[in-house]
Design a protein around this motif. Structure first.
Motif, short mmCIF file in Angstrom:
data_model
loop_
_atom_site.label_atom_id
_atom_site.label_comp_id
_atom_site.label_asym_id
_atom_site.label_seq_id
_atom_site.Cartn_x
_atom_site.Cartn_y
_atom_site.Cartn_z
N UNK A 18 0.90 -1.17 -0.21
CA UNK A 18 -0.20 -0.03 0.19
C UNK A 18 1.00 1.35 0.02
N UNK A 19 2.10 1.33 0.41
CA UNK A 19 3.00 1.82 0.77
C UNK A 19 4.17 1.88 -0.33
N UNK A 20 4.83 2.70 -0.61
CA UNK A 20 6.42 2.19 -0.66
C UNK A 20 7.26 4.13 0.13
N UNK A 21 8.11 4.59 0.81
CA UNK A 21 8.54 5.28 1.58
C UNK A 21 10.11 5.87 1.07
N UNK A 22 9.97 6.55 0.37
CA UNK A 22 11.83 6.24 0.44
C UNK A 22 12.46 7.04 0.84
N UNK A 23 13.74 6.18 0.62
CA UNK A 23 14.83 6.08 2.30
C UNK A 23 15.32 7.71 2.24
N UNK A 24 16.35 8.02 2.99
CA UNK A 24 16.75 9.47 2.93
C UNK A 24 15.78 10.53 2.65
N UNK A 25 14.80 10.51 3.36
CA UNK A 25 14.30 11.59 3.42
C UNK A 25 14.42 12.83 4.55
N UNK A 26 13.39 13.55 4.82
CA UNK A 26 14.31 13.82 6.14
C UNK A 26 13.35 13.65 7.01
N UNK A 27 12.61 12.80 6.91
CA UNK A 27 11.96 12.18 7.84
C UNK A 27 11.54 10.56 8.01
N UNK A 28 12.69 10.42 7.40
CA UNK A 28 12.84 8.47 7.27
C UNK A 28 14.55 8.68 7.05
N UNK A 29 15.19 8.45 8.14
CA UNK A 29 16.50 8.41 8.20
C UNK A 29 16.69 7.49 9.64
N UNK A 30 18.09 6.71 9.37
CA UNK A 30 18.60 5.95 10.69
C UNK A 30 18.87 6.21 11.82
N UNK A 31 18.63 7.53 11.10
CA UNK A 31 18.65 8.47 13.12
C UNK A 31 17.32 9.14 13.00
N UNK A 32 16.45 8.21 12.59
CA UNK A 32 15.01 8.98 12.82
C UNK A 32 13.90 7.76 13.19
N UNK A 33 13.13 7.66 14.06
CA UNK A 33 12.40 6.74 14.31
C UNK A 33 10.87 7.24 13.10
N UNK A 34 10.57 6.13 12.56
CA UNK A 34 9.36 6.68 11.35
C UNK A 34 8.33 5.38 11.99
N UNK A 35 6.77 6.11 12.38
CA UNK A 35 6.02 4.97 12.46
C UNK A 35 5.21 5.19 11.94
N UNK B 287 16.09 12.25 20.66
CA UNK B 287 15.69 13.15 21.71
C UNK B 287 14.23 13.02 21.42
N UNK B 288 13.16 13.19 22.30
CA UNK B 288 12.37 12.66 22.67
C UNK B 288 10.81 13.33 21.15
N UNK B 289 11.77 14.59 20.89
CA UNK B 289 10.73 15.42 19.74
C UNK B 289 10.44 14.76 18.30
N UNK B 290 9.16 15.04 18.23
CA UNK B 290 9.50 15.09 16.77
C UNK B 290 8.04 15.65 16.18
N UNK B 291 7.73 15.16 15.01
CA UNK B 291 6.70 15.40 14.14
C UNK B 291 5.31 15.13 13.65
N UNK B 292 3.89 14.49 13.16
CA UNK B 292 3.48 13.96 12.36
C UNK B 292 3.58 14.51 11.95
N UNK B 293 3.41 13.92 10.62
CA UNK B 293 3.17 13.40 8.81
C UNK B 293 1.96 12.74 8.23
N UNK B 294 2.02 13.69 7.39
CA UNK B 294 0.16 13.08 6.20
C UNK B 294 1.75 12.73 5.05
N UNK B 295 1.37 12.11 4.51
CA UNK B 295 2.17 11.54 3.04
C UNK B 295 1.01 10.62 2.28
N UNK B 296 1.39 10.72 0.96
CA UNK B 296 0.33 10.12 0.12
C UNK B 296 1.09 8.46 0.28
N UNK B 297 0.60 7.20 -1.36
CA UNK B 297 1.41 6.64 -0.95
C UNK B 297 2.51 6.75 -1.93
#
Length: 154
Positions: A100-117, A136-146
């Motif tokens: 249902x979704x493919x999320x590209x690597x090395x984006x501002x929101x998805x790297x080994x330094x960030x936890x994406x859920x 840190x415990x700081x994060x953002x909520x994102x809305x993504x297309x497919x």
């Protein structure tokens, strides 16, 4: 004996990812709390391949989730491979696993330094997810297309 991950609740059952040592093929175990029965739900061949191949790439994980009321697998690729979300559209029907979704690597929101859920789907089919900095415990909520493109939140 099998190796287990954390479980989740769906359709009156608790679910776990397991990789039985006898077969070595990953499956979803479902324990129905009403009739107290245990069953195996096979992954599709593509999902099994993804599950196994991510280990060799040094990728971060494979996670069982519930998204849109369906059993889902989130394959985390980190910096090495795209993340993928696969959904079992018909419960306990292995042929109904659909990417249902493919999320590209090395984006501002998805790297080994960030936890994406992945969190949930919107009524319009977009994905709501959190992206948290590992240090840190700081994060953002994102809305993504497919395709993993960030959309504006209302």
């Amino acid at each position: 004996m099998a190796e287990f991950t954390a479980g989740l609740f769906l359709n009156q059952s608790l679910h776990w990812m397991a990789k039985p040592k006898a077969t070595g093929i990953p499956v979803v175990l479902a324990f129905n709390l009403i009739d107290r029965s245990l069953s195996e739900i096979p992954l599709s061949p593509v999902c099994v391949e993804l599950y196994e191949s991510r280990i060799g790439l040094g990728c971060i994980g494979r996670y069982l989730r519930v998204l849109g009321g369906c059993l889902s697998m989130y394959y985390r690729g980190g910096d090495h491979a795209a993340d993928e979300i696969w959904v079992m559209e018909k419960y306990k029907v292995p042929s109904s696993w659909t990417r249902s979704f493919v999320l590209p690597p090395n984006t501002s929101y998805n790297t080994n330094k960030k936890r994406f859920w992945p969190l949930c789907y919107t009524k319009g089919g977009a994905l709501l997810a959190s992206s948290v900095q590992n240090s840190s415990r700081l994060g953002t909520i994102l809305k993504l297309n497919e395709n993993g493109q960030v959309l504006d939140l209302p």
